[in-house]
Design a protein around this motif. Structure first.
Motif, PDB file in Angstrom:
ATOM      1  N   LYS A  31       0.797  -1.108   0.002  1.00 46.26           N
ATOM      2  CA  LYS A  31      -0.154  -0.124   0.042  1.00 46.26           C
ATOM      3  C   LYS A  31       0.831   1.274   0.068  1.00 46.26           C
ATOM      4  N   MET A  32       0.283   2.393  -0.228  1.00 48.52           N
ATOM      5  CA  MET A  32       1.042   3.563  -0.192  1.00 48.52           C
ATOM      6  C   MET A  32       0.346   4.587   0.381  1.00 48.52           C
ATOM      7  N   GLU A  33       1.099   5.583   1.008  1.00 55.53           N
ATOM      8  CA  GLU A  33       0.643   6.665   1.923  1.00 55.53           C
ATOM      9  C   GLU A  33       1.294   7.884   1.088  1.00 55.53           C
ATOM     10  N   LEU A  34       0.573   8.712   0.458  1.00 53.07           N
ATOM     11  CA  LEU A  34       0.812   9.674  -0.729  1.00 53.07           C
ATOM     12  C   LEU A  34       0.938  10.853   0.036  1.00 53.07           C
ATOM     13  N   VAL A  35       1.988  11.702  -0.353  1.00 54.06           N
ATOM     14  CA  VAL A  35       2.252  13.107  -0.123  1.00 54.06           C
ATOM     15  C   VAL A  35       2.358  14.055  -1.289  1.00 54.06           C
ATOM     16  N   CYS A  36       1.572  14.834  -1.676  1.00 52.60           N
ATOM     17  CA  CYS A  36       1.694  15.578  -2.831  1.00 52.60           C
ATOM     18  C   CYS A  36       1.925  17.227  -2.760  1.00 52.60           C
ATOM     19  N   VAL A  37       2.710  17.641  -3.771  1.00 51.60           N
ATOM     20  CA  VAL A  37       3.132  19.003  -3.539  1.00 51.60           C
ATOM     21  C   VAL A  37       3.103  19.681  -5.050  1.00 51.60           C
ATOM     22  N   ASN A  38       2.427  20.668  -5.018  1.00 52.45           N
ATOM     23  CA  ASN A  38       2.470  21.547  -6.288  1.00 52.45           C
ATOM     24  C   ASN A  38       2.276  23.011  -5.942  1.00 52.45           C
ATOM     25  N   GLN A  39       2.881  24.127  -6.553  1.00 48.59           N
ATOM     26  CA  GLN A  39       2.671  25.411  -6.413  1.00 48.59           C
ATOM     27  C   GLN A  39       1.473  26.090  -6.939  1.00 48.59           C
ATOM     28  N   TRP A  40       0.720  25.339  -7.650  1.00 48.00           N
ATOM     29  CA  TRP A  40      -0.605  25.967  -8.630  1.00 48.00           C
ATOM     30  C   TRP A  40      -1.673  25.190  -7.811  1.00 48.00           C
ATOM     31  N   PRO A  41      -2.627  26.032  -7.332  1.00 47.80           N
ATOM     32  CA  PRO A  41      -3.733  25.422  -6.271  1.00 47.80           C
ATOM     33  C   PRO A  41      -4.710  24.668  -6.989  1.00 47.80           C
ATOM     34  N   THR A  42      -4.743  24.863  -8.701  1.00 47.10           N
ATOM     35  CA  THR A  42      -5.841  24.070  -9.261  1.00 47.10           C
ATOM     36  C   THR A  42      -5.222  22.591  -9.625  1.00 47.10           C
ATOM     37  N   ALA A  43      -3.815  22.398  -9.569  1.00 44.45           N
ATOM     38  CA  ALA A  43      -3.250  21.459  -9.758  1.00 44.45           C
ATOM     39  C   ALA A  43      -3.572  20.517  -8.355  1.00 44.45           C
ATOM     40  N   ILE A  44      -3.462  21.161  -7.495  1.00 47.02           N
ATOM     41  CA  ILE A  44      -3.823  20.394  -5.848  1.00 47.02           C
ATOM     42  C   ILE A  44      -5.287  20.034  -5.639  1.00 47.02           C
ATOM     43  N   GLU A  45      -6.109  20.846  -6.377  1.00 51.29           N
ATOM     44  CA  GLU A  45      -7.643  20.731  -6.162  1.00 51.29           C
ATOM     45  C   GLU A  45      -8.050  19.701  -7.282  1.00 51.29           C
ATOM     46  N   THR A  46      -7.288  19.592  -8.202  1.00 49.37           N
ATOM     47  CA  THR A  46      -7.647  18.252  -9.327  1.00 49.37           C
ATOM     48  C   THR A  46      -7.163  16.890  -8.566  1.00 49.37           C
ATOM     49  N   HIS A  47      -5.870  17.027  -8.264  1.00 50.56           N
ATOM     50  CA  HIS A  47      -5.161  15.841  -7.625  1.00 50.56           C
ATOM     51  C   HIS A  47      -6.155  15.487  -6.403  1.00 50.56           C
ATOM     52  N   THR A  48      -6.451  16.218  -5.723  1.00 54.40           N
ATOM     53  CA  THR A  48      -7.494  16.023  -4.378  1.00 54.40           C
ATOM     54  C   THR A  48      -8.524  15.050  -4.884  1.00 54.40           C
ATOM     55  N   LEU A  49      -9.338  15.425  -5.995  1.00 57.35           N
ATOM     56  CA  LEU A  49     -10.476  14.944  -6.613  1.00 57.35           C
ATOM     57  C   LEU A  49     -10.083  13.482  -7.021  1.00 57.35           C
ATOM     58  N   ASN A  50      -8.938  13.313  -7.477  1.00 54.40           N
ATOM     59  CA  ASN A  50      -8.696  11.953  -7.833  1.00 54.40           C
ATOM     60  C   ASN A  50      -8.004  11.083  -6.605  1.00 54.40           C
ATOM     61  N   HIS A  51      -7.334  11.723  -5.864  1.00 51.80           N
ATOM     62  CA  HIS A  51      -6.577  10.890  -4.694  1.00 51.80           C
ATOM     63  C   HIS A  51      -6.935  11.738  -3.521  1.00 51.80           C
ATOM     64  N   PRO A  52      -8.203  11.397  -2.923  1.00 53.10           N
ATOM     65  CA  PRO A  52      -8.820  12.284  -1.685  1.00 53.10           C
ATOM     66  C   PRO A  52      -8.167  11.815  -0.490  1.00 53.10           C
ATOM     67  N   GLU A  53      -7.302  10.619  -0.469  1.00 50.36           N
ATOM     68  CA  GLU A  53      -6.604  10.042   0.844  1.00 50.36           C
ATOM     69  C   GLU A  53      -5.245  10.542   0.929  1.00 50.36           C
ATOM     70  N   ALA A  54      -4.654  11.170  -0.287  1.00 57.44           N
ATOM     71  CA  ALA A  54      -3.504  11.702  -0.134  1.00 57.44           C
ATOM     72  C   ALA A  54      -3.298  13.011   0.882  1.00 57.44           C
ATOM     73  N   ARG A  55      -2.271  13.380   1.269  1.00 56.82           N
ATOM     74  CA  ARG A  55      -1.973  14.439   1.815  1.00 56.82           C
ATOM     75  C   ARG A  55      -1.358  15.642   0.826  1.00 56.82           C
ATOM     76  N   HIS A  56      -1.990  16.862   0.760  1.00 60.16           N
ATOM     77  CA  HIS A  56      -1.804  17.788  -0.186  1.00 60.16           C
ATOM     78  C   HIS A  56      -1.056  19.141   0.407  1.00 60.16           C
ATOM     79  N   PHE A  57      -0.135  19.535  -0.265  1.00 61.42           N
ATOM     80  CA  PHE A  57       0.206  20.958   0.068  1.00 61.42           C
ATOM     81  C   PHE A  57       0.652  21.923  -1.219  1.00 61.42           C
ATOM     82  N   VAL A  58       0.191  23.184  -0.992  1.00 59.92           N
ATOM     83  CA  VAL A  58       0.681  24.167  -2.083  1.00 59.92           C
ATOM     84  C   VAL A  58       1.617  24.677  -1.772  1.00 59.92           C
TER      85      VAL A  58
END
Length: 74
Positions: A31-58
């Motif tokens: 299994k994986m625990e996912l941490v995601c980073v992007n400087q663009w809020p829209t990318a984080i919003e999109t990624h959150t829709l596809n991977h809601p279990e991940a931790r997201h950071f702008v």
């Protein structure tokens, strides 16, 4: 219980790389625990829709301090 790996998706977009990693690890019985980073809020919003279990950071990955975002990581 499956072993869990901590995975970082830097400059995440819609989540294709995250999905690929998730599928590959599942084939290995992991299994994986996912941490995601992007400087663009829209990318984080999109990624959150596809991977809601991940931790997201702008954040700008040029200035991010990984040990602060993921203190449990190596």
């Amino acid at each position: 219980m499956k072993r869990k790996l901590l995975v970082a998706d830097l400059l995440c977009g819609a989540g294709g790389s995250s999905t690929g990693c998730q599928r590959a690890l599942a084939e290995l019985g992991l299994k994986m625990e996912l941490v995601c980073v992007n400087q663009w809020p829209t990318a984080i919003e999109t990624h959150t829709l596809n991977h809601p279990e991940a931790r997201h950071f702008v954040r700008d990955i040029a200035t991010v301090r990984p040990h602060l975002l993921v203190p449990e990581g190596p």
